[in-house]
Scaffold this motif. Structure first.
Motif, PDB file in Angstrom:
ATOM      1  N   LEU A 363      -0.571 -13.065   9.566  1.00 21.95           N
ATOM      2  CA  LEU A 363      -0.506 -13.547  11.165  1.00 21.95           C
ATOM      3  C   LEU A 363      -1.266 -12.693  11.815  1.00 21.95           C
ATOM      4  N   ILE A 364      -1.625 -13.183  13.194  1.00 20.52           N
ATOM      5  CA  ILE A 364      -2.610 -12.233  14.308  1.00 20.52           C
ATOM      6  C   ILE A 364      -1.700 -12.361  15.486  1.00 20.52           C
ATOM      7  N   ALA A 365      -1.881 -11.362  16.234  1.00 21.44           N
ATOM      8  CA  ALA A 365      -1.172 -11.490  17.457  1.00 21.44           C
ATOM      9  C   ALA A 365      -1.471 -12.831  18.319  1.00 21.44           C
ATOM     10  N   GLY A 366      -0.385 -13.557  18.950  1.00 17.58           N
ATOM     11  CA  GLY A 366      -0.569 -14.605  19.388  1.00 17.58           C
ATOM     12  C   GLY A 366      -0.457 -15.862  18.603  1.00 17.58           C
ATOM     13  N   ASP A 367      -0.281 -15.922  17.209  1.00 20.45           N
ATOM     14  CA  ASP A 367       0.139 -17.047  16.473  1.00 20.45           C
ATOM     15  C   ASP A 367       1.493 -17.508  16.854  1.00 20.45           C
ATOM     16  N   LEU A 368       1.528 -19.011  17.227  1.00 20.95           N
ATOM     17  CA  LEU A 368       2.775 -19.660  17.335  1.00 20.95           C
ATOM     18  C   LEU A 368       3.375 -20.120  15.987  1.00 20.95           C
ATOM     19  N   ILE A 369       4.634 -19.643  15.886  1.00 23.29           N
ATOM     20  CA  ILE A 369       5.483 -20.293  14.792  1.00 23.29           C
ATOM     21  C   ILE A 369       6.694 -20.760  15.019  1.00 23.29           C
ATOM     22  N   VAL A 370       7.494 -21.365  14.271  1.00 20.76           N
ATOM     23  CA  VAL A 370       8.853 -21.861  14.364  1.00 20.76           C
ATOM     24  C   VAL A 370       9.673 -20.764  14.447  1.00 20.76           C
ATOM     25  N   ALA A 371      10.525 -20.967  15.458  1.00 16.00           N
ATOM     26  CA  ALA A 371      11.504 -19.624  15.677  1.00 16.00           C
ATOM     27  C   ALA A 371      12.588 -19.515  14.391  1.00 16.00           C
ATOM     28  N   LYS A 372      12.915 -20.333  13.794  1.00 20.06           N
ATOM     29  CA  LYS A 372      14.101 -20.327  13.209  1.00 20.06           C
ATOM     30  C   LYS A 372      13.575 -21.040  11.729  1.00 20.06           C
ATOM     31  N   ALA A 373      13.529 -20.272  10.628  1.00 18.48           N
ATOM     32  CA  ALA A 373      13.214 -20.717   9.602  1.00 18.48           C
ATOM     33  C   ALA A 373      13.827 -21.904   8.813  1.00 18.48           C
ATOM     34  N   GLY A 374      15.221 -21.743   9.182  1.00 20.93           N
ATOM     35  CA  GLY A 374      16.073 -22.645   8.612  1.00 20.93           C
ATOM     36  C   GLY A 374      16.174 -24.094   9.504  1.00 20.93           C
ATOM     37  N   ASP A 379       6.927 -28.555   5.903  1.00 13.70           N
ATOM     38  CA  ASP A 379       5.579 -28.237   6.098  1.00 13.70           C
ATOM     39  C   ASP A 379       4.749 -29.634   6.377  1.00 13.70           C
ATOM     40  N   GLY A 380       3.831 -29.617   7.289  1.00 16.46           N
ATOM     41  CA  GLY A 380       2.950 -30.694   7.562  1.00 16.46           C
ATOM     42  C   GLY A 380       3.608 -31.589   8.812  1.00 16.46           C
ATOM     43  N   ASP A 381       4.976 -31.213   9.088  1.00 18.70           N
ATOM     44  CA  ASP A 381       5.530 -32.281  10.137  1.00 18.70           C
ATOM     45  C   ASP A 381       5.004 -31.986  11.524  1.00 18.70           C
ATOM     46  N   ARG A 382       4.951 -32.872  12.423  1.00 19.24           N
ATOM     47  CA  ARG A 382       4.336 -32.917  13.584  1.00 19.24           C
ATOM     48  C   ARG A 382       5.636 -32.871  14.498  1.00 19.24           C
ATOM     49  N   ILE A 383       5.385 -31.692  15.285  1.00 16.65           N
ATOM     50  CA  ILE A 383       6.595 -31.234  16.213  1.00 16.65           C
ATOM     51  C   ILE A 383       5.968 -31.083  17.842  1.00 16.65           C
ATOM     52  N   THR A 384       6.988 -30.894  18.663  1.00 14.36           N
ATOM     53  CA  THR A 384       6.618 -30.610  19.976  1.00 14.36           C
ATOM     54  C   THR A 384       7.226 -28.995  20.318  1.00 14.36           C
ATOM     55  N   PRO A 385       6.291 -27.943  20.215  1.00 19.69           N
ATOM     56  CA  PRO A 385       6.971 -26.436  20.345  1.00 19.69           C
ATOM     57  C   PRO A 385       7.112 -26.386  21.671  1.00 19.69           C
ATOM     58  N   VAL A 386       8.263 -25.741  21.870  1.00 18.27           N
ATOM     59  CA  VAL A 386       9.186 -25.146  22.927  1.00 18.27           C
ATOM     60  C   VAL A 386       9.165 -23.777  22.883  1.00 18.27           C
ATOM     61  N   GLU A 387       8.213 -23.154  23.459  1.00 14.82           N
ATOM     62  CA  GLU A 387       7.914 -21.519  23.350  1.00 14.82           C
ATOM     63  C   GLU A 387       9.169 -20.889  24.037  1.00 14.82           C
ATOM     64  N   GLU A 388       9.695 -20.049  23.334  1.00 13.81           N
ATOM     65  CA  GLU A 388      10.832 -19.221  23.827  1.00 13.81           C
ATOM     66  C   GLU A 388      10.275 -17.836  24.156  1.00 13.81           C
ATOM     67  N   THR A 389      10.856 -17.530  25.490  1.00 11.67           N
ATOM     68  CA  THR A 389      10.295 -16.211  25.927  1.00 11.67           C
ATOM     69  C   THR A 389      11.652 -15.510  26.058  1.00 11.67           C
ATOM     70  N   GLY A 390      11.379 -14.234  26.639  1.00 17.41           N
ATOM     71  CA  GLY A 390      12.826 -13.309  26.662  1.00 17.41           C
ATOM     72  C   GLY A 390      13.900 -13.725  27.543  1.00 17.41           C
ATOM     73  N   SER A 391      13.638 -14.802  28.524  1.00 19.32           N
ATOM     74  CA  SER A 391      14.455 -15.426  29.397  1.00 19.32           C
ATOM     75  C   SER A 391      15.150 -16.829  28.907  1.00 19.32           C
ATOM     76  N   GLY A 392      14.444 -17.283  27.657  1.00 17.78           N
ATOM     77  CA  GLY A 392      15.110 -18.559  27.108  1.00 17.78           C
ATOM     78  C   GLY A 392      13.842 -19.312  26.855  1.00 17.78           C
ATOM     79  N   PRO A 393      14.018 -20.656  26.371  1.00 15.26           N
ATOM     80  CA  PRO A 393      12.868 -21.707  26.233  1.00 15.26           C
ATOM     81  C   PRO A 393      12.375 -22.071  27.468  1.00 15.26           C
ATOM     82  N   VAL A 394      10.971 -22.198  27.302  1.00 14.71           N
ATOM     83  CA  VAL A 394      10.253 -22.772  28.531  1.00 14.71           C
ATOM     84  C   VAL A 394       9.653 -24.246  28.243  1.00 14.71           C
ATOM     85  N   ALA A 395       9.108 -24.840  28.962  1.00 13.76           N
ATOM     86  CA  ALA A 395       8.397 -26.325  28.859  1.00 13.76           C
ATOM     87  C   ALA A 395       7.481 -26.347  27.744  1.00 13.76           C
ATOM     88  N   ALA A 396       7.703 -27.494  27.096  1.00 12.13           N
ATOM     89  CA  ALA A 396       6.901 -27.808  25.739  1.00 12.13           C
ATOM     90  C   ALA A 396       5.237 -27.503  26.033  1.00 12.13           C
TER      91      ALA A 396
END
Length: 399
Positions: A363-374, A379-396
């Motif tokens: 990985l490199i800095a800035g890569d977006l990954i799923v927060a929970k491996a479980g 692999d290959g699923d289409r998803i709508t990522p909701v980025e998590e920050t220090g204050s909690g999830p933000v908009a999709a």
């Protein structure tokens, strides 16, 4: 009739304004369908991370010196130091009774005087026997000469020779007696030196500077090495921590590493340095031992319990949450999100600190990954990522 006529005239106009049914359906908004599931995502970022070994142990003396009596069989007469006292090398800690040794020294003084008088007597006897021997030798020589001339009996000449030999033997005996007496004096002198040395050692002195941590001496008891040391001294008052190290961490610890020591009840931690790693492990507990030198031992006491964090390495690295890494038989991997699609990506992990882990490769800095491996994402699923920050999830995230 006028209202009816007006309505009939307006019908053609109304029919012209009405749109066809097909045109209405064409202008309706097209159906978008169901959106991909929303999944919480995080970004790999560069941050400082520390590899550390957690351990615990006790505070002990760097070196303990046992003070044993150098003269046995004497009663302890007085004590000059107690537990907790700081002493200097050579200072008197206790005194032993000297009466017995003083009596022995007086006896040896008398024996030496007697031996000196005996030597004087033997030397006087030696002078006498030497004089007699000289006369006997002269008489023997004259008897031999007269016997050779025939004016003296050969028997008498032989008797004179025998008397001369006996006189010489008495001289040798007297000389030997003097040597024996001189040897006796030398022995007495050695015995007197031993008594003098033991008299000096009746003052039990500190061999090193330090703090007395234990006292086994009691006034009136008989000093004996078999009874245990009289005093125990922490040399120079230096303390260290002896930390238990798990067998799995022994290959990571090294001499010179920095340690942060936390004492029970202490407000602030104390810094230290690993000074020695014992070469063997305890066969029962499977724990190794590291000796940590303490920079400031003020306020510490031997026997205290402490926790230690031994710093193995500190560096800036790409880190992700531990929960985002899946550990499988083929190694570690994460679900990397690209264009709304989760892709399984192999990674190489490194230092783990708290809830984050170093990604050494993949990985490199800035890569977006799923927060929970479980999460239920393949692999290959289409998803709508909701980025998590220090204050909690933000908009999709729209990509």
């Amino acid at each position: 009739m006028r209202p009816a006529l007006s309505l009939l005239l307006a019908l053609p106009l109304l029919s012209a304004l009405v749109l066809p049914a097909g045109a209405v359906d064409a202008e309706k908004a097209p159906s978008t369908g169901a959106l991909p599931p929303a999944i919480i995502a995080v970004r790999a970022n560069e941050a400082p991370i520390t590899d550390r070994i957690l351990s615990n142990g006790t505070i002990t003396a760097v070196e303990e010196v046992l003070v044993a009596p150098q003269v046995e069989g004497l009663a302890i007469e007085s004590l000059k130091a107690d537990v907790g006292d700081r002493v200097e090398a050579g200072s008197v800690l206790a005194t032993l009774s000297r009466d017995q040794l003083i009596l022995q020294r007086s006896q040896f003084d008398a024996n030496r005087a007697k031996a000196v008088a005996a030597i004087a007597q033997l030397e006087a006897q030696l002078v006498e026997v030497r004089s007699n021997a000289q006369e006997a030798v002269k008489s023997s020589n004259r008897a031999k000469q007269l016997a050779a001339q025939g004016t003296y009996s050969s028997v008498q000449a032989e008797q004179a020779e025998a008397e001369a030999n006996a006189a010489l033997a008495r001289v040798r005996s007297a000389e030997a007696s003097i040597k024996v007496a001189q040897a006796d004096i030398a022995l007495i002198d050695a015995q007197m030196k031993d008594v003098e040395l033991r008299l000096e050692r009746t003052e039990v002195k500190a061999p090193v500077s330090g703090i007395i941590s234990a006292r086994g001496a009691r006034v009136g008891s008989i000093a004996s090495a078999s009874a245990g040391p009289l005093f125990t001294i922490i040399q120079n008052g230096e303390l260290e921590m002896r930390a238990d190290i798990a067998e799995a961490d022994m290959h990571r610890i090294a001499k010179g590493q920095t340690a942060i020591i936390n004492l029970i009840g202490a407000r602030n931690p104390t810094n230290g340095t690993v000074r020695l790693i014992e070469p063997t492990l305890n066969t029962t507990t499977r724990l190794g031992m590291a000796r940590i030198e303490i920079e400031d031992s003020a306020g510490l006491r031997a026997g205290m319990f402490a926790d230690a964090e031994i710093i193995v390495a500190t560096r800036d690295a790409i880190t992700v949450p531990v929960t985002s890494v899946n550990m499988g038989p083929d190694g570690a991997d994460v679900l990397k999100i690209e264009d709304g699609i989760a892709k399984r990506t192999a990674v190489t992990t490194g230092i783990r600190e708290g809830g984050r882990v170093e990604i050494a490769d993949g990985l490199i800095a800035g890569d977006l990954i799923v927060a929970k491996a479980g999460a239920f994402v393949r692999d290959g699923d289409r998803i709508t990522p909701v980025e998590e920050t220090g204050s909690g999830p933000v908009a999709a995230i729209t990509e």
